[in-house]
Design an enzyme around this catalytic site. Structure first.
Site: not given
Ligand code: BG6
Length: 275
Positions: A146, A247
């Site tokens: 991510h 990602e």
């Molecule tokens: C992204 C998702 O990968 O991560 C989103 O597609 C999400 O929907 C974002 O809001 C952040 O996620 P988190 O759990 O780290 O706040």
């Protein structure tokens, strides 16, 4: 509990900070210039995910395919990984982390799995996450690296490499097909059914970021924009223009099923180019 300090890794040209917690690459700089984005509001406590760098999403993505799993993006990013190796290679320093059922019990049904994560810090950042099935029954999982990229102004970047790819727009819930480069003009949360290579051209910072993935069926593009950023306690209200998540993963319909004895590797390479 507050996290231990990250490991300082790198070469003459590059430097990175990596937490054992989540095997989380927190920063990577080339010639002293940061490439990854980190939030000034990130929380550094066990049980909480870091905001920035490269969180590992595993064994599910977001709330999982059922839409009901917690914690968001799975257990891997909030567990302590074991450092299994640290070596100098030609122009790169390489860390190897492992995660198993002892550190993340219940992550998958059965106790016979192992995740290995290799982080190579050099002129490029190269990440490789391998999941092995060491048991006697198959299992499935979602996975994503991510990565938060630092950009000058997300409203001015162009993202090439996804033209013609179908995607799920998680903001509207609709399925669409990409036409041309991706530009960010509002909250953006998209799961593209394509891996491979993506290039982010950033006219403000005067650079291109080349993302090369292997073993990924999906590219996820995320920027929360103003309202969603303001609603997140670990995200500064005015930080969203400076970040863009590109990602690489295997999520939703592209979840991975591993038969006994099989393994799967997801690779994410990041390189900086002048533009
Ligand atoms: C992204 C998702 O990968 O991560 C989103 O597609 C999400 O929907 C974002 O809001 C952040 O996620 P988190 O759990 O780290 O706040």
């Amino acid at each position: 509990m507050t996290l231990d300090a990250p490991r300082e890794v790198g070469t003459d040209r590059s430097s990175a900070q990596v937490y054992d917690y989540g095997a989380h690459v927190w920063s990577w700089s080339l010639d002293g210039v940061p490439v990854l984005w980190t939030s000034a509001k990130s929380v550094f406590e066990t049980g909480v995910a870091l905001r920035g760098g490269v969180p590992i999403c595993w064994p599910w993505f977001g709330p999982g395919r059922s839409g009901e799993l917690a914690p968001a993006h799975g257990l891997a990013r909030i567990k302590e990984w074991t450092l299994d190796g640290r070596v100098d290679r030609a122009n790169a320093e390489v860390l190897t982390y492992v995660l198993g059922p002892d550190a993340a019990p219940g992550a998958l049904p059965g106790e016979n799995w192992r995740v290995t994560y290799q982080v190579s810090v050099g002129d490029d950042l190269e990440l490789a996450l391998t999941v092995e099935n060491r048991g006697v029954t198959s299992f499935s999982y979602e996975v994503a690296l991510h990565t938060y990229l630092r950009v000058g102004d997300v409203r001015q970047v162009a993202i090439a490499g996804l033209d013609g790819a179908s995607y799920l727009d998680k903001v509207t819930g609709r399925h669409e097909v990409q036409a041309g480069d991706v530009t960010i003009v509002a909250e953006t949360d998209r799961v593209y059914s394509r891996g491979g290579e993506v290039v982010v051209t950033d006219p403000v910072l005067g650079r291109g970021l080349r993302v090369a993935t292997e073993g990924a069926a999906n590219t996820i593009v995320w920027n929360p924009w103003a309202a969603k950023a303001a609603a997140m306690p670990d995200f500064g209200d005015d930080e969203w223009p400076g970040m863009l998540c590109i990602e690489a993963g295997n999520v939703l319909d592209h979840a991975v099923t591993l038969e006994p004895g099989d393994s799967q590797t997801l690779r994410y390479g990041l390189a900086v180019e002048a533009s």
